[in-house]
Structures are given as structure tokens and as C-alpha cells.
Design an enzyme around this catalytic site. Structure first.
Site, short mmCIF file in Angstrom:
data_model
loop_
_atom_site.label_atom_id
_atom_site.label_comp_id
_atom_site.label_asym_id
_atom_site.label_seq_id
_atom_site.Cartn_x
_atom_site.Cartn_y
_atom_site.Cartn_z
NE ARG A 123 -7.90 2.71 5.28
CZ ARG A 123 -9.15 2.89 5.71
NH1 ARG A 123 -10.08 3.24 4.85
NH2 ARG A 123 -9.47 2.72 6.97
CG ASP A 163 -23.91 0.23 4.32
OD1 ASP A 163 -24.94 -0.27 3.85
OD2 ASP A 163 -23.20 -0.38 5.15
P1 5GP Z 1 -23.13 4.38 6.48
O1 5GP Z 1 -23.06 5.34 7.60
O2 5GP Z 1 -23.75 4.94 5.22
O3 5GP Z 1 -23.79 3.09 6.89
O4 5GP Z 1 -21.67 3.90 6.15
C1 5GP Z 1 -20.72 4.73 5.65
C2 5GP Z 1 -19.34 4.21 5.98
O5 5GP Z 1 -19.32 2.79 6.22
C3 5GP Z 1 -18.46 4.42 4.78
O6 5GP Z 1 -17.87 5.69 4.80
C4 5GP Z 1 -17.46 3.29 4.90
O7 5GP Z 1 -16.39 3.69 5.71
C5 5GP Z 1 -18.22 2.18 5.60
N1 5GP Z 1 -18.72 1.16 4.65
C6 5GP Z 1 -19.99 0.96 4.23
N2 5GP Z 1 -20.06 -0.06 3.36
C7 5GP Z 1 -18.79 -0.52 3.21
C8 5GP Z 1 -18.21 -1.56 2.42
O8 5GP Z 1 -18.85 -2.30 1.66
N3 5GP Z 1 -16.87 -1.71 2.54
C9 5GP Z 1 -16.09 -0.94 3.35
N4 5GP Z 1 -14.80 -1.18 3.37
N5 5GP Z 1 -16.60 0.05 4.12
C10 5GP Z 1 -17.95 0.26 4.04
#
Ligand code: 5GP
Length: 179
Positions: free
Chosen positions: A169, A106
Site C-alpha cells: 500500500r 472492478d
Molecule cells: P469491486 O467491488 O468493484 O469488484 O471491487 C472494489 C474493491 O476491490 C476495491 O476497492 C479494491 O479494494 C479491490 N480491488 C479490485 N481490483 C483490485 C486490484 O487490481 N488490486 C487490488 N489490490 N485490489 C483490487
């Protein structure tokens, strides 16, 4: 609130068939890349668990399977922007082929945290990052996965390992709710 709704309120974004076909394709690419060399897989719990177990079944080389736990989401729809290492105990990865498996990138903060952690602690032979989903629009770092299965838009998704407040999940597909 998503936990007030039922599974029938979820719209399917990626079907079980689409997931499994792409994962089989990725397995083939990884077999070609690593040849028969052993690989240390690092599964980032809990979201990557379904993806990891399905992907490693396609791998033909010796696979050493490891699990770590990080968290960046609270119980809501958005990242806290802070990565917490909940459990990151790993074997000696010096000289190893390391493949990190994430559910979704993300902001990219989790991926960056992990790559920095690996580079700081080990001199790996190779270090690759693979993600099932890639939300390119919300990236806040310059991290790009070496392998990813699907690009998705800026929407909150659940299923196939991804949760909302611990639920969903177990779904075999990726779904979303319109918020
Ligand atoms: P980042 O550090 O890249 O912002 O986020 C990574 C983590 O955020 C992922 O491993 C996941 O656990 C969570 N995450 C990001 N986007 C989503 C989403 O749309 N749905 C869910 N359930 N978790 C997300």
C-alpha cells in the site's frame, strides 16, 4: 504468490508523477463543480487512503472528511463478489454534498452497495462517486463513476493504497505483476 516476490518484480503501470498530475486535474474539476459549497468526503478504507489525502489537499471548499471500511477481496487476486460493511458509521448526510472516494472500480459491486446504502439512508443534496482507477472490462453492474483518473485493463494492481495481502500500500506508484 505475490508476497513471495519483492518490489523489484513489480512493473510500473502508473508513475507517481502521472498519479499526482491527474489528481491535481481532478481537484480542479471538483473545485469548479462544487464552487465554494461544503463537501462531505467519504473515503473507503483502506485502499483509497493515499488517493483521498492527496486529492483533498487540492480542494478549496470546506471539506468534512469521513472514513468507512468495506471489504470485498479476501487475500487473493479476485473479488469475493460479496461486499462486507466492516465499519460504516457516518454523520447525518441529509442535505449534504457527498463525494465517495474509491481506489478502484472492478466489478462495481462495492460502488453499487455504497450508492444504494447512501440512497437508502440519506437524502443527500448531491451524491458523486469518484475512483482513481476504473477496470471497465470486469464490470458486473451498470455503475459508472462520476469522476475517474485512469482506465486500466483486467490486471491485478498494487501500490498507492492498493494491497496484496496487506502489503504494497505504501508504494507511491501503481504497479502490477504478470501472473
Ligand atoms: P469491486 O467491488 O468493484 O469488484 O471491487 C472494489 C474493491 O476491490 C476495491 O476497492 C479494491 O479494494 C479491490 N480491488 C479490485 N481490483 C483490485 C486490484 O487490481 N488490486 C487490488 N489490490 N485490489 C483490487
Amino acid at each position: 504468490m505475490l508476497n513471495m516476490i519483492t518490489e523489484k518484480d513489480l512493473k510500473v503501470l502508473i508513475t507517481e508523477r502521472e498519479l499526482q498530475d491527474k489528481i491535481a486535474e481532478l481537484g480542479k474539476k471538483l473545485n469548479e463543480y462544487y464552487k465554494k459549497e461544503e463537501v462531505y468526503v467519504v473515503c473507503v478504507l483502506k485502499g483509497s487512503v493515499m488517493f483521498t489525502v492527496d486529492l483533498v489537499k487540492h480542494l478549496k471548499m470546506p471539506v468534512h472528511l469521513n472514513f468507512i471500511r468495506l471489504s470485498s477481496y479476501g487475500s487473493g487476486f479476485t473479488s469475493t463478489g460479496k461486499v462486507n460493511a466492516v465499519d460504516i458509521s457516518l454523520p447525518d448526510l441529509n442535505g449534504k454534498n457527498v463525494l465517495i472516494i474509491e481506489d478502484i472500480i472492478d466489478t462495481g459491486l462495492t460502488a453499487k452497495f455504497l450508492i444504494d446504502f447512501m440512497n437508502l439512508n440519506f437524502k443527500t443534496k448531491t451524491l458523486n462517486f469518484c475512483s482513481l482507477l476504473d477496470k471497465k472490462e470486469t464490470r458486473k453492474t451498470d455503475i459508472q463513476p462520476d469522476y475517474s483518473c485512469f482506465d486500466i485493463g483486467n490486471q491485478f494492481v498494487v501500490g498507492y493504497g492498493l494491497d496484496y495481502d496487506g502489503f504494497y500500500r505504501n508504494l507511491p506508484y501503481i504497479g502490477y505483476v504478470e501472473t
